[in-house]
Enzyme design. Sequence first.
Site, PDB file in Angstrom:
ATOM      1  N   SER A  11      53.638  13.509  26.578  1.00 13.04           N
ATOM      2  CA  SER A  11      53.949  14.039  25.237  1.00 13.04           C
ATOM      3  C   SER A  11      54.154  15.550  25.269  1.00 13.04           C
ATOM      4  O   SER A  11      55.125  16.074  24.721  1.00 13.04           O
ATOM      5  CB  SER A  11      52.807  13.738  24.262  1.00 13.04           C
ATOM      6  OG  SER A  11      52.608  12.361  24.186  1.00 13.04           O
ATOM      7  N   CYS A 143      45.856  21.481  19.827  1.00 13.37           N
ATOM      8  CA  CYS A 143      46.678  21.514  18.606  1.00 13.37           C
ATOM      9  C   CYS A 143      45.855  21.948  17.393  1.00 13.37           C
ATOM     10  O   CYS A 143      46.280  22.816  16.620  1.00 13.37           O
ATOM     11  CB  CYS A 143      47.291  20.144  18.378  1.00 13.37           C
ATOM     12  SG  CYS A 143      46.142  18.776  18.607  1.00 13.37           S
ATOM     13  N   GLY A 198      35.048  24.538  16.328  1.00 22.57           N
ATOM     14  CA  GLY A 198      34.666  25.932  16.019  1.00 22.57           C
ATOM     15  C   GLY A 198      34.520  26.756  17.296  1.00 22.57           C
ATOM     16  O   GLY A 198      35.176  27.802  17.445  1.00 22.57           O
ATOM     17  N   HIS A 225      47.472  15.839  12.106  1.00 23.61           N
ATOM     18  CA  HIS A 225      46.083  16.121  11.709  1.00 23.61           C
ATOM     19  C   HIS A 225      46.116  16.835  10.358  1.00 23.61           C
ATOM     20  O   HIS A 225      47.126  17.440   9.986  1.00 23.61           O
ATOM     21  CB  HIS A 225      45.413  17.089  12.683  1.00 23.61           C
ATOM     22  CG  HIS A 225      45.338  16.647  14.105  1.00 23.61           C
ATOM     23  ND1 HIS A 225      44.605  15.564  14.519  1.00 23.61           N
ATOM     24  CD2 HIS A 225      45.872  17.189  15.231  1.00 23.61           C
ATOM     25  CE1 HIS A 225      44.695  15.461  15.847  1.00 23.61           C
ATOM     26  NE2 HIS A 225      45.465  16.427  16.300  1.00 23.61           N
ATOM     27  N   GLN A 306      50.551  17.425  15.928  1.00 25.78           N
ATOM     28  CA  GLN A 306      49.785  17.581  17.168  1.00 25.78           C
ATOM     29  C   GLN A 306      50.655  17.654  18.414  1.00 25.78           C
ATOM     30  O   GLN A 306      50.326  18.357  19.370  1.00 25.78           O
ATOM     31  CB  GLN A 306      48.771  16.430  17.300  1.00 25.78           C
ATOM     32  CG  GLN A 306      49.320  15.053  17.625  1.00 25.78           C
ATOM     33  CD  GLN A 306      49.880  14.307  16.420  1.00 25.78           C
ATOM     34  OE1 GLN A 306      49.809  14.792  15.298  1.00 25.78           O
ATOM     35  NE2 GLN A 306      50.422  13.119  16.647  1.00 25.78           N
TER      36      GLN A 306
HETATM   37  P1  NAD Z   1      50.103  12.182  27.995  1.00 27.90           P
HETATM   38  O1  NAD Z   1      49.216  11.089  28.396  1.00 27.90           O
HETATM   39  O2  NAD Z   1      51.151  11.935  26.953  1.00 27.90           O
HETATM   40  O3  NAD Z   1      50.868  12.770  29.273  1.00 27.90           O
HETATM   41  C1  NAD Z   1      50.205  13.085  30.458  1.00 27.90           C
HETATM   42  C2  NAD Z   1      51.182  12.888  31.619  1.00 27.90           C
HETATM   43  O4  NAD Z   1      50.565  13.306  32.828  1.00 27.90           O
HETATM   44  C3  NAD Z   1      51.586  11.429  31.804  1.00 27.90           C
HETATM   45  O5  NAD Z   1      52.973  11.371  32.016  1.00 27.90           O
HETATM   46  C4  NAD Z   1      50.798  11.009  33.056  1.00 27.90           C
HETATM   47  O6  NAD Z   1      51.469  10.013  33.787  1.00 27.90           O
HETATM   48  C5  NAD Z   1      50.771  12.315  33.829  1.00 27.90           C
HETATM   49  N1  NAD Z   1      49.719  12.378  34.859  1.00 27.90           N
HETATM   50  C6  NAD Z   1      48.698  11.520  35.098  1.00 27.90           C
HETATM   51  N2  NAD Z   1      47.979  11.932  36.164  1.00 27.90           N
HETATM   52  C7  NAD Z   1      48.555  13.077  36.607  1.00 27.90           C
HETATM   53  C8  NAD Z   1      48.268  13.953  37.673  1.00 27.90           C
HETATM   54  N3  NAD Z   1      47.249  13.745  38.519  1.00 27.90           N
HETATM   55  N4  NAD Z   1      49.054  15.044  37.831  1.00 27.90           N
HETATM   56  C9  NAD Z   1      50.084  15.286  36.998  1.00 27.90           C
HETATM   57  N5  NAD Z   1      50.410  14.460  35.963  1.00 27.90           N
HETATM   58  C10 NAD Z   1      49.656  13.372  35.782  1.00 27.90           C
HETATM   59  O7  NAD Z   1      49.159  13.380  27.573  1.00 27.90           O
HETATM   60  P2  NAD Z   1      49.487  14.564  26.551  1.00 27.90           P
HETATM   61  O8  NAD Z   1      49.234  14.096  25.172  1.00 27.90           O
HETATM   62  O9  NAD Z   1      50.812  15.152  26.887  1.00 27.90           O
HETATM   63  O10 NAD Z   1      48.305  15.581  26.892  1.00 27.90           O
HETATM   64  C11 NAD Z   1      48.382  16.480  27.972  1.00 27.90           C
HETATM   65  C12 NAD Z   1      47.387  17.597  27.737  1.00 27.90           C
HETATM   66  O11 NAD Z   1      47.769  18.270  26.526  1.00 27.90           O
HETATM   67  C13 NAD Z   1      45.923  17.171  27.535  1.00 27.90           C
HETATM   68  O12 NAD Z   1      45.091  18.187  28.005  1.00 27.90           O
HETATM   69  C14 NAD Z   1      45.816  17.087  26.019  1.00 27.90           C
HETATM   70  O13 NAD Z   1      44.487  17.228  25.577  1.00 27.90           O
HETATM   71  C15 NAD Z   1      46.666  18.267  25.620  1.00 27.90           C
HETATM   72  N6  NAD Z   1      47.201  18.208  24.255  1.00 27.90           N
HETATM   73  C16 NAD Z   1      47.709  17.060  23.754  1.00 27.90           C
HETATM   74  C17 NAD Z   1      48.199  17.034  22.454  1.00 27.90           C
HETATM   75  C18 NAD Z   1      48.731  15.784  21.835  1.00 27.90           C
HETATM   76  O14 NAD Z   1      48.617  15.621  20.639  1.00 27.90           O
HETATM   77  N7  NAD Z   1      49.344  14.884  22.572  1.00 27.90           N
HETATM   78  C19 NAD Z   1      48.181  18.200  21.688  1.00 27.90           C
HETATM   79  C20 NAD Z   1      47.703  19.385  22.253  1.00 27.90           C
HETATM   80  C21 NAD Z   1      47.205  19.375  23.538  1.00 27.90           C
END
Ligand code: NAD
Length: 342
Positions: A11, A143, A198, A225, A306
Amino acid sequence: MVKVLINGYGSIGKRVADAVSKQKDMEVLGVTKTKPDFEARLAVEKGYKLYCAIPDKERLKAFEDAGIDVEGTILDVIEEADIVVDAAPKKIGKQNLESIYKPHKVKAILQGGEKANDVEDNFNALWSYERCFGKDYVRVVSCNTTGLCRILYAINSVVEINKARIVLVRRAVDPNDDKNGPVNAIKPNPVVVPSHHGPDVVSVIPEFEGKIITSAVIVPTTLMHMHTLMVEVNNNISREKLLEAIKETPRIKLFKAEEGFESTAKIIEYARDIGRLRYDLPELAVWEESVNVLENEIFLMQAVHQESIVIPENIDCIRAMLELESDKFKSIDKTNKALGIE
Ligand code: NAD
């Protein structure tokens, strides 16, 4: 043009890749996937060089067997990168930092799923751009934290904040998530008060230590959110002056319920109607009618998309860490123009 490697094309990663490719001072060196699924195929079709995220021959072969053009594993490209944006799932970013980025001496950005003290500093373009300038390992906060930092910046620009009390209503899952819930419950998460949100804001804004208390619940929705803020300030301030400050803060957009923006569903419909890719809304959405001031207390409600709110922050974080632009507002402006942010 600096070279950015995106490790984890989910994502956040796919959006960061598209955002990097729209900037004039940086380019996508490559993206990584762990398995040869449709997202891997689409990445190649978009023109991104694809690498296997796991340095393992069997994994690499799986891509070749699936007929997806793969250039090698992350270890074949890591040293060409000026910086890595890690967008792997929670906790894996920290593992990648220790096992890949640090040994190969490559600068890296981690995401909000990692812990504040895993890195040298915590990034929000408005609050900590200068602090993160030239640093090697930085986390772009989550986010929710990004949304809170933006609104607190707007308030803080006109009046000193004594304390903030915030209730977060969190979306259950992202739209593509077919594993998690809840489907029919409201879940206090975390069940303890205060929640971790917080302290996460304090990781960006240390002067708010002891001033901000948050609690959070998760509800069955995927769109956004929502936050309800109650902020005590040290002086009386007019509602008009506060609204002006919110309007002047980058990446915040006011929405009026009177115009039909009665819910997160309608705000997302707006993003769809104006043709935003993946209906992204990186702007923090504040409901204009909710902004209220009673003597020295400020109240308002806001919504956070998000999946996209942190994307422009990652771009500014790249500029700060690679010292491409010393003025945060110039970086914010470049990013916003390239991404069509209002
Ligand atoms: P996601 O699950 O959509 O994507 C993660 C990707 O990383 C997947 O394609 C997965 O296959 C890949 N992956 C798995 N193992 C891996 C490895 N060892 N090395 C590299 N890539 C690997 O997750 P996301 O929602 O994109 O979240 C990623 C980060 O961003 C997290 O820390 C999350 O907390 C943060 N985040 C997410 C959101 C949200 O709403 N989706 C918002 C802000 C921050």
